[in-house]
Motif scaffolding. Structure first.
Motif, PDB file in Angstrom:
ATOM      1  N   ASP A   1       0.843  -1.189   0.000  1.00  0.00           N
ATOM      2  CA  ASP A   1       0.000   0.000   0.000  1.00  0.00           C
ATOM      3  C   ASP A   1       0.885   1.247   0.000  1.00  0.00           C
ATOM      4  OD1 ASP A   1      -1.349   2.193   1.829  1.00  0.00           O
ATOM      5  OD2 ASP A   1      -2.973   1.036   0.900  1.00  0.00           O
ATOM      6  N   MET A   2       0.667   2.154  -0.946  1.00  0.00           N
ATOM      7  CA  MET A   2       1.505   3.357  -1.085  1.00  0.00           C
ATOM      8  C   MET A   2       1.492   4.220   0.175  1.00  0.00           C
ATOM      9  SD  MET A   2       3.061   3.298  -3.939  1.00  0.00           S
ATOM     10  CE  MET A   2       3.526   4.959  -4.375  1.00  0.00           C
ATOM     11  N   GLU A   3       0.336   4.365   0.788  1.00  0.00           N
ATOM     12  CA  GLU A   3       0.226   5.177   2.003  1.00  0.00           C
ATOM     13  C   GLU A   3       1.040   4.549   3.134  1.00  0.00           C
ATOM     14  OE1 GLU A   3      -3.324   6.721   4.878  1.00  0.00           O
ATOM     15  OE2 GLU A   3      -3.742   6.626   2.716  1.00  0.00           O
ATOM     16  N   GLU A   4       0.946   3.237   3.259  1.00  0.00           N
ATOM     17  CA  GLU A   4       1.715   2.528   4.285  1.00  0.00           C
ATOM     18  C   GLU A   4       3.215   2.667   4.019  1.00  0.00           C
ATOM     19  OE1 GLU A   4       0.998   0.783   7.169  1.00  0.00           O
ATOM     20  OE2 GLU A   4      -0.973   1.701   6.936  1.00  0.00           O
ATOM     21  N   GLN A   5       3.614   2.598   2.757  1.00  0.00           N
ATOM     22  CA  GLN A   5       5.030   2.759   2.400  1.00  0.00           C
ATOM     23  C   GLN A   5       5.525   4.140   2.828  1.00  0.00           C
ATOM     24  OE1 GLN A   5       5.887   2.074  -1.712  1.00  0.00           O
ATOM     25  NE2 GLN A   5       5.360  -0.097  -1.627  1.00  0.00           N
ATOM     26  N   ALA A   6       4.727   5.145   2.566  1.00  0.00           N
ATOM     27  CA  ALA A   6       5.117   6.513   2.925  1.00  0.00           C
ATOM     28  C   ALA A   6       5.302   6.636   4.434  1.00  0.00           C
ATOM     29  CB  ALA A   6       4.066   7.505   2.430  1.00  0.00           C
ATOM     30  N   ILE A   7       4.394   6.053   5.192  1.00  0.00           N
ATOM     31  CA  ILE A   7       4.493   6.102   6.656  1.00  0.00           C
ATOM     32  C   ILE A   7       5.727   5.349   7.129  1.00  0.00           C
ATOM     33  CG2 ILE A   7       3.396   5.310   8.800  1.00  0.00           C
ATOM     34  CD1 ILE A   7       0.676   5.941   7.393  1.00  0.00           C
ATOM     35  N   GLU A   8       5.983   4.166   6.554  1.00  0.00           N
ATOM     36  CA  GLU A   8       7.154   3.380   6.945  1.00  0.00           C
ATOM     37  C   GLU A   8       8.443   4.150   6.662  1.00  0.00           C
ATOM     38  OE1 GLU A   8       7.191  -0.646   5.410  1.00  0.00           O
ATOM     39  OE2 GLU A   8       5.042  -0.849   5.805  1.00  0.00           O
ATOM     40  N   LEU A   9       8.530   4.791   5.496  1.00  0.00           N
ATOM     41  CA  LEU A   9       9.736   5.548   5.153  1.00  0.00           C
ATOM     42  C   LEU A   9       9.913   6.756   6.074  1.00  0.00           C
ATOM     43  CD1 LEU A   9       9.578   5.363   1.261  1.00  0.00           C
ATOM     44  CD2 LEU A   9      11.225   4.218   2.768  1.00  0.00           C
ATOM     45  N   GLU A  10       8.816   7.411   6.396  1.00  0.00           N
ATOM     46  CA  GLU A  10       8.875   8.559   7.294  1.00  0.00           C
ATOM     47  C   GLU A  10       9.347   8.117   8.676  1.00  0.00           C
ATOM     48  OE1 GLU A  10       5.505  11.379   9.014  1.00  0.00           O
ATOM     49  OE2 GLU A  10       5.669  11.485   6.832  1.00  0.00           O
ATOM     50  N   ASN A  11       8.824   6.981   9.167  1.00  0.00           N
ATOM     51  CA  ASN A  11       9.240   6.451  10.459  1.00  0.00           C
ATOM     52  C   ASN A  11      10.727   6.111  10.460  1.00  0.00           C
ATOM     53  OD1 ASN A  11       6.668   6.692  11.497  1.00  0.00           O
ATOM     54  ND2 ASN A  11       6.149   4.533  11.203  1.00  0.00           N
ATOM     55  N   GLU A  12      11.198   5.550   9.357  1.00  0.00           N
ATOM     56  CA  GLU A  12      12.613   5.215   9.240  1.00  0.00           C
ATOM     57  C   GLU A  12      13.487   6.465   9.345  1.00  0.00           C
ATOM     58  OE1 GLU A  12      14.862   2.449   6.196  1.00  0.00           O
ATOM     59  OE2 GLU A  12      12.687   2.088   6.126  1.00  0.00           O
ATOM     60  N   GLU A  13      13.055   7.539   8.698  1.00  0.00           N
ATOM     61  CA  GLU A  13      13.805   8.799   8.748  1.00  0.00           C
ATOM     62  C   GLU A  13      13.851   9.345  10.169  1.00  0.00           C
ATOM     63  OE1 GLU A  13      12.058  11.430   5.869  1.00  0.00           O
ATOM     64  OE2 GLU A  13      12.588  10.116   4.200  1.00  0.00           O
ATOM     65  N   VAL A  14      12.745   9.243  10.898  1.00  0.00           N
ATOM     66  CA  VAL A  14      12.706   9.707  12.281  1.00  0.00           C
ATOM     67  C   VAL A  14      13.669   8.883  13.135  1.00  0.00           C
ATOM     68  CG1 VAL A  14      11.258   9.873  14.352  1.00  0.00           C
ATOM     69  CG2 VAL A  14      10.369  10.643  12.138  1.00  0.00           C
ATOM     70  N   ILE A  15      13.645   7.575  12.975  1.00  0.00           N
ATOM     71  CA  ILE A  15      14.545   6.695  13.738  1.00  0.00           C
ATOM     72  C   ILE A  15      15.997   7.030  13.409  1.00  0.00           C
ATOM     73  CG2 ILE A  15      15.308   4.304  14.089  1.00  0.00           C
ATOM     74  CD1 ILE A  15      12.624   4.919  15.412  1.00  0.00           C
ATOM     75  N   ASP A  16      16.309   7.249  12.121  1.00  0.00           N
ATOM     76  CA  ASP A  16      17.678   7.624  11.729  1.00  0.00           C
ATOM     77  C   ASP A  16      18.103   8.916  12.417  1.00  0.00           C
ATOM     78  OD1 ASP A  16      17.980   5.415  10.092  1.00  0.00           O
ATOM     79  OD2 ASP A  16      17.540   6.495   8.224  1.00  0.00           O
ATOM     80  N   ALA A  17      17.224   9.913  12.426  1.00  0.00           N
ATOM     81  CA  ALA A  17      17.546  11.203  13.043  1.00  0.00           C
ATOM     82  C   ALA A  17      17.760  11.041  14.551  1.00  0.00           C
ATOM     83  CB  ALA A  17      16.439  12.213  12.767  1.00  0.00           C
ATOM     84  N   LEU A  18      16.909  10.264  15.205  1.00  0.00           N
ATOM     85  CA  LEU A  18      17.060  10.033  16.644  1.00  0.00           C
ATOM     86  C   LEU A  18      18.355   9.292  16.947  1.00  0.00           C
ATOM     87  CD1 LEU A  18      13.400   9.025  17.565  1.00  0.00           C
ATOM     88  CD2 LEU A  18      14.589  11.122  18.253  1.00  0.00           C
ATOM     89  N   GLU A  19      18.693   8.328  16.098  1.00  0.00           N
ATOM     90  CA  GLU A  19      19.930   7.576  16.292  1.00  0.00           C
ATOM     91  C   GLU A  19      21.151   8.492  16.139  1.00  0.00           C
ATOM     92  OE1 GLU A  19      22.247   3.615  14.621  1.00  0.00           O
ATOM     93  OE2 GLU A  19      20.505   4.348  13.541  1.00  0.00           O
ATOM     94  N   GLU A  20      21.148   9.331  15.116  1.00  0.00           N
ATOM     95  CA  GLU A  20      22.265  10.269  14.911  1.00  0.00           C
ATOM     96  C   GLU A  20      22.412  11.215  16.096  1.00  0.00           C
ATOM     97  OE1 GLU A  20      22.155  12.364  11.160  1.00  0.00           O
ATOM     98  OE2 GLU A  20      21.657  10.514  10.099  1.00  0.00           O
ATOM     99  N   GLU A  21      21.276  11.704  16.592  1.00  0.00           N
ATOM    100  CA  GLU A  21      21.295  12.617  17.733  1.00  0.00           C
ATOM    101  C   GLU A  21      21.874  11.925  18.975  1.00  0.00           C
ATOM    102  OE1 GLU A  21      17.665  14.231  20.213  1.00  0.00           O
ATOM    103  OE2 GLU A  21      17.750  15.238  18.265  1.00  0.00           O
ATOM    104  N   ALA A  22      21.459  10.698  19.228  1.00  0.00           N
ATOM    105  CA  ALA A  22      21.961   9.942  20.382  1.00  0.00           C
ATOM    106  C   ALA A  22      23.456   9.654  20.228  1.00  0.00           C
ATOM    107  CB  ALA A  22      21.176   8.648  20.556  1.00  0.00           C
ATOM    108  N   GLU A  23      23.891   9.310  19.009  1.00  0.00           N
ATOM    109  CA  GLU A  23      25.318   9.035  18.785  1.00  0.00           C
ATOM    110  C   GLU A  23      26.163  10.288  18.993  1.00  0.00           C
ATOM    111  OE1 GLU A  23      25.243   7.214  14.900  1.00  0.00           O
ATOM    112  OE2 GLU A  23      25.113   5.204  15.765  1.00  0.00           O
TER     113      GLU A  23
END
Length: 113
Positions: free
Chosen positions: A37-59
């Motif tokens: 589902d395209m909408e689900e894909q968009a949400i999954e990608l957005e969540n991944e970007e948030v996790i990446d940003a949080l990980e970079e901030e913690a590192e």
């Protein structure tokens, strides 16, 4: 005071290591194929970007904590690494991994802006 700050920094270091590890485990789970589902894909990608940003901030915060601990080991933990003046104890209480006095931190902030 220095021993208390060192204990706070060591506890913060352990907390950050655990947080980074949790982000990495979460990202491994996200490596499953994307939903059709395209909408689900968009949400999954957005969540991944948030996790990446949080990980970079913690590192980054972890790097600062480790650096502050090294300065304490060297006996320079309460001195500004730029000008050599003492760092205000209130600043160290608010930001235990601070290695710059408030004046030098503001100068560096302006230089990066």
């Amino acid at each position: 005071m220095m021993e208390d700050r060192q204990k706070v920094l060591e506890a913060l270091r352990e907390e950050l290591i655990e947080r980074v590890d949790r982000y990495k485990v979460h990202k491994l789970r996200l490596e499953n194929p994307l939903d059709r589902d395209m909408e689900e894909q968009a949400i999954e990608l957005e969540n991944e970007e948030v996790i990446d940003a949080l990980e970079e901030e913690a590192e980054e915060e972890l790097r600062q904590v480790v650096h502050a601990l090294e300065r304490i080991e060297e006996g320079a933990g309460e001195q500004c690494e730029r000008c050599g003046e003492g760092i205000d104890p209130r600043r160290l209480e608010a930001i235990p991994y601070a290695t710059l006095c408030i004046d030098c931190a503001e100068l560096e902030g302006r230089a990066q802006a």
